[in-house]
Design a protein around this motif. Structure first.
Motif, PDB file in Angstrom:
ATOM      1  N   ASP A  38     -28.250 -22.055 -10.662  1.00  0.00           N
ATOM      2  CA  ASP A  38     -27.433 -20.969 -10.130  1.00  0.00           C
ATOM      3  C   ASP A  38     -26.288 -20.766 -11.110  1.00  0.00           C
ATOM      4  OD1 ASP A  38     -26.469 -19.018  -8.464  1.00  0.00           O
ATOM      5  OD2 ASP A  38     -25.614 -20.384  -7.004  1.00  0.00           O
ATOM      6  N   GLY A  39     -25.396 -19.834 -10.820  1.00  0.00           N
ATOM      7  CA  GLY A  39     -24.235 -19.656 -11.663  1.00  0.00           C
ATOM      8  C   GLY A  39     -23.072 -20.509 -11.196  1.00  0.00           C
ATOM      9  N   GLY A  40     -21.961 -20.433 -11.898  1.00  0.00           N
ATOM     10  CA  GLY A  40     -20.742 -21.095 -11.483  1.00  0.00           C
ATOM     11  C   GLY A  40     -20.795 -22.602 -11.555  1.00  0.00           C
ATOM     12  N   GLY A  43     -24.133 -24.141 -10.789  1.00  0.00           N
ATOM     13  CA  GLY A  43     -25.034 -24.130 -11.938  1.00  0.00           C
ATOM     14  C   GLY A  43     -24.724 -25.251 -12.913  1.00  0.00           C
ATOM     15  N   ASN A 157     -21.213 -17.728 -16.906  1.00  0.00           N
ATOM     16  CA  ASN A 157     -22.600 -17.798 -16.441  1.00  0.00           C
ATOM     17  C   ASN A 157     -23.599 -17.556 -17.560  1.00  0.00           C
ATOM     18  OD1 ASN A 157     -22.050 -18.436 -13.748  1.00  0.00           O
ATOM     19  ND2 ASN A 157     -21.684 -16.300 -13.227  1.00  0.00           N
ATOM     20  N   TYR A 180     -29.237 -16.284  -9.237  1.00  0.00           N
ATOM     21  CA  TYR A 180     -27.800 -15.994  -9.238  1.00  0.00           C
ATOM     22  C   TYR A 180     -27.525 -14.576  -8.753  1.00  0.00           C
ATOM     23  CZ  TYR A 180     -23.192 -14.798 -10.985  1.00  0.00           C
ATOM     24  OH  TYR A 180     -21.909 -14.344 -11.081  1.00  0.00           O
TER      25      TYR A 180
END
Length: 289
Positions: A38-40, A43, A157, A180
């Motif tokens: 995932d992002g952030g 992630g 990201n 994401y």
């Protein structure tokens, strides 16, 4: 005063606990078993887990700690304490709740993993805390450089997904980008809901009739600005006073409002803008988070 605070406190706890359960379900049943990202901060935690095989529960708590400390200075200490408690609870949920993998289909994992993660993060935000501290970093950085918060988050990201592509292969990185995107759209939906508000400005020579229709038939409050219309190229010196009407409706009511105005004045000039938060006036009462 206490009687007013207790229901809000209980509501915040409910949203936060529900968000923690959704996030832990998304991680243990979709993302972690299939090596998706995932992002952030989530992630980053998943990258560390896949690279060094540390337990994701410990990694996600430790990775968020610097951003929680930053949040105490950038937002408030109360926000930081609530976020710390929520992140620790998320770690405990990942350790103790025996969620099982649901599917290994990459498309289903990328979409529904993102949906459940987005629901979890969005509910936690409605509860007044964050399960991912990347926006705190963007807020901190945005005060020191000329980029916007969205641009900073996007840049972080991009780095995460580039590393994921190098470590895990391009297909996994592309599926993770889909995860994401799905999560971010779901977060917006959870926070704003179906009743996202839209500000509408109307300029028309039939403003008196339009004002009455908006108030009496649509049931909306209006604000009127005094302005001038005209100033056309062929008659620049000719202008007329006009009432500029501004109102706020839900996005489900925009079409009806347009139809009402155009039935009165087909030449009326209408433009809209999205409003992220609205309260008071004659709007429907909504819980404040």
């Amino acid at each position: 005063m206490k009687n007013k605070l207790i229901p809000q406190w209980l509501t915040d706890v409910f949203y936060t606990v529900a968000g923690i359960l959704f996030c832990s379900f998304a991680l243990k049943s979709f993302l972690v078993p299939n090596s998706f990202f995932d992002g952030g901060v989530t992630g980053i935690s998943l990258l560390i887990h896949e690279t060094y095989h540390y337990n994701i529960a410990y990694v996600i708590v430790l990775a968020n700690l610097p951003f929680i400390v930053m949040g105490a200075y950038q937002v408030s200490r109360r926000f930081a304490l609530k976020t710390l408690a929520a992140v620790i609870a998320l770690g405990l949920a990942l350790l103790l709740i025996p969620f099982e993998p649901v599917t290994s289909d990459k498309l289903l994992v990328s979409i529904f993993g993102g949906v459940f993660m987005g629901i979890g993060v969005g509910l936690a935000m409605r509860g007044g805390c964050a399960l991912d501290g990347i926006e705190v970093l963007a807020l901190y950085t945005g005060k020191r450089i000329s980029f916007t918060i969205s641009e900073i988050i996007l840049g972080i990201n991009i780095i995460i997904f580039l590393i994921a592509g190098i470590k895990m292969g391009l297909p996994t990185a592309l599926y993770s980008i889909l995860t994401y995107y799905t999560a971010s759209r779901t977060i917006n939906f959870v926070i704003e809901g179906l009743e996202e508000y839209t500000g509408v400005t109307i300029i028309s020579g039939q403003s008196e009739v339009i004002k009455r229709e908006l108030v009496m038939n649509l049931g909306r409050g209006i604000t009127v600005y005094k302005g001038e219309r005209g100033f056309l190229k062929e008659s620049f010196d000719v202008s007329h006073p006009v009432d500029i009407i501004y109102t706020v409706v839900t996005r489900l009511e925009v079409r009806r409002l347009r139809n009402i105005v155009h039935d009165i004045d087909p030449r009326a000039f209408i433009f809209t803008g999205i409003i992220k938060e609205a309260a008071g006036g004659v709007l429907k009462r909504r819980a404040r988070h």
